[in-house]
Motif scaffolding. Structure first.
Motif, PDB file in Angstrom:
ATOM      1  N   UNK A  29       0.767  -1.115  -0.045  1.00 14.02           N
ATOM      2  CA  UNK A  29      -0.060   0.006   0.039  1.00 14.02           C
ATOM      3  C   UNK A  29       1.146   1.079  -0.021  1.00 14.02           C
ATOM      4  N   UNK A  30       0.376   2.460  -0.575  1.00 13.61           N
ATOM      5  CA  UNK A  30       1.088   3.576  -0.588  1.00 13.61           C
ATOM      6  C   UNK A  30       0.626   4.568   0.668  1.00 13.61           C
ATOM      7  N   UNK A  31       1.415   4.451   1.875  1.00 13.98           N
ATOM      8  CA  UNK A  31       0.831   4.973   3.022  1.00 13.98           C
ATOM      9  C   UNK A  31       1.213   6.442   2.841  1.00 13.98           C
ATOM     10  N   UNK A  32      -0.073   7.230   2.699  1.00 11.16           N
ATOM     11  CA  UNK A  32      -0.057   8.522   2.863  1.00 11.16           C
ATOM     12  C   UNK A  32       0.464   9.456   3.923  1.00 11.16           C
ATOM     13  N   UNK A  33       1.399  10.263   3.684  1.00 13.84           N
ATOM     14  CA  UNK A  33       1.923  11.089   4.857  1.00 13.84           C
ATOM     15  C   UNK A  33       0.768  12.012   5.348  1.00 13.84           C
ATOM     16  N   UNK A  34       0.734  12.380   6.581  1.00 13.23           N
ATOM     17  CA  UNK A  34       0.123  13.098   7.521  1.00 13.23           C
ATOM     18  C   UNK A  34       0.773  13.758   8.432  1.00 13.23           C
ATOM     19  N   UNK A  35      -0.028  14.895   9.243  1.00 12.08           N
ATOM     20  CA  UNK A  35       0.645  15.919   9.688  1.00 12.08           C
ATOM     21  C   UNK A  35       0.822  15.541  11.230  1.00 12.08           C
ATOM     22  N   UNK A  36       0.830  14.216  11.637  1.00 11.08           N
ATOM     23  CA  UNK A  36       1.124  13.839  12.986  1.00 11.08           C
ATOM     24  C   UNK A  36       1.798  12.473  12.822  1.00 11.08           C
ATOM     25  N   UNK A  37       2.204  11.836  14.030  1.00  9.64           N
ATOM     26  CA  UNK A  37       2.840  10.769  14.144  1.00  9.64           C
ATOM     27  C   UNK A  37       1.704   9.552  14.066  1.00  9.64           C
ATOM     28  N   UNK A  38       2.218   8.206  13.766  1.00  5.86           N
ATOM     29  CA  UNK A  38       1.151   7.382  13.794  1.00  5.86           C
ATOM     30  C   UNK A  38       1.522   5.960  14.731  1.00  5.86           C
ATOM     31  N   UNK A  39       0.388   5.531  15.000  1.00  6.19           N
ATOM     32  CA  UNK A  39       0.558   4.486  16.134  1.00  6.19           C
ATOM     33  C   UNK A  39      -0.155   3.109  15.567  1.00  6.19           C
ATOM     34  N   UNK A  40      -0.656   2.191  16.385  1.00  5.97           N
ATOM     35  CA  UNK A  40      -1.076   0.710  15.775  1.00  5.97           C
ATOM     36  C   UNK A  40      -2.448   1.146  15.235  1.00  5.97           C
ATOM     37  N   UNK A  41      -3.169   1.988  15.470  1.00  6.76           N
ATOM     38  CA  UNK A  41      -4.537   2.275  15.250  1.00  6.76           C
ATOM     39  C   UNK A  41      -4.558   2.705  13.669  1.00  6.76           C
ATOM     40  N   UNK A  42      -3.410   3.363  13.449  1.00  8.90           N
ATOM     41  CA  UNK A  42      -3.326   3.754  12.076  1.00  8.90           C
ATOM     42  C   UNK A  42      -2.609   2.463  11.139  1.00  8.90           C
TER      43      UNK A  42
END
Length: 337
Positions: A29-42
């Protein structure tokens, strides 16, 4: 043992060895950048919803216009996921789920101008662009080595830059190889890959696979399969001629009418939601490529980090999230080839 029996035994042994050492398909998958860090829910939906084993993380550099050589990157004005720190954090979170990583730095030109048309107006500007691109791409080659990313993409849809400055790209690949020890690719546009001159220096022939396959409003699976027949011999032929596997660095279809006609389009006037068109075109792509031994796999475009809010039955964009096509992807990503 007779000579004939020895030959039969050796052939069997070689065949068994090649089967047991078969490389796992890249179901990405192409995992799109966002404005905050990610965690397991993402990150968890990447596995639970489509059974992906790879993800692309995409830092960005920004250029003001098609003739400007300056690349702004890794700044505080960017979204977190577009920076070095963000790219690393995304990759580390994905890795916790045993998802392998491709780092794919990309250029964004103001107002969404096509990167393939990037064109400097003087030799001085070309040299400046080369200097700026070196700084940008080597930053992320260094990161790819630091986190032991499985694949690094050296550029995305930069045909004119490559055509006008081929020696620069030969030199750049050597510089990247000196930093990063993993596998390399380049993301060529679907109508560019035949002319890309340096495939023999990379590990994968990368294609952003937005090939036209059907002019129908709701393209049928059968028509899409037929549409692929004019493209496959060219793609396979290149793979065989340079002895490198094909990797779809991007692929996918919008859930919209005429999705197979010009799949690269994201025009705002294309508004009619057509979920079945997305399913049919996607299924044909998987049936055409996913069982081929010269095909390494690919990365669906595109996957947003906030799964619950992404896509859905009213969405007419590329993302497969919360749409029927998710089940299609999950089925093919679950197969063993």
């Amino acid at each position: 043992m007779t000579r004939a029996k020895l030959l039969i035994f050796l052939c069997f042994a070689i065949g068994l060895s090649s089967c047991t050492s078969q490389v796992e398909k890249i179901n990405g998958v192409s995992f799109v950048a966002y404005g905050s860090p990610v965690d397991s829910t993402h990150t968890t939906p990447v596995v639970t919803q489509v059974n992906a084993n790879y993800a692309t993380v995409m830092p960005f550099g920004f250029i003001r216009d098609l003739a400007n050589p300056e690349i702004h990157h890794n700044t505080e004005r960017q979204w977190f996921g577009e920076t070095r720190a963000g790219t690393k954090q995304y990759a580390e979170e994905l890795r916790k789920l045993n998802i392998k990583i491709m780092i794919k730095p990309q250029i964004w030109i103001r107002r969404g101008e096509f990167t393939g048309f990037l064109n400097m107006e003087s030799e001085a500007d070309w040299l400046k662009l080369e200097e700026e691109y070196d700084e940008f791409i080597l930053e992320y080659a260094d990161l790819a080595e630091e986190i032991d990313a499985e694949i690094f993409c050296i550029g995305t849809e930069l045909e004119n830059f490559i055509d006008k400055r081929p020696e620069y790209w030969n030199s750049l690949i050597k510089k990247i190889r000196a930093i990063y020890k993993g596998k390399l690719t380049y993301a060529s546009n679907w109508d560019e890959f035949k002319r890309t001159p340096f495939w023999s220096q990379l590990d994968f022939i990368g294609i952003d696979a937005y090939f036209p396959v059907s002019d129908e409003q709701t393209p049928s699976f059968e028509k899409c399969m037929e549409g692929w027949k004019r493209h496959v011999p060219v793609i396979q032929g290149l793979s065989e001629s340079v002895q490198k596997p094909i990797l779809f660095t991007e692929y996918g279809y919008r859930s919209v009418d005429y999705t197979g006609k010009e799949p690269w389009k994201y025009d705002r006037d294309m508004t009619e939601v057509n979920l079945q068109a997305q399913v049919n075109a996607s299924k044909a792509l998987y049936e055409t490529f996913w069982d081929k031994d010269w095909f390494a796999g690919g990365f669906i475009w595109k996957w947003f980090i906030n799964y619950e809010k992404a896509g859905g039955p009213e969405n007419n964009q590329f993302t497969p999230q919360n749409k029927p096509v998710e089940e299609t992807i999950k089925y093919y990503y679950s197969l063993k080839h």
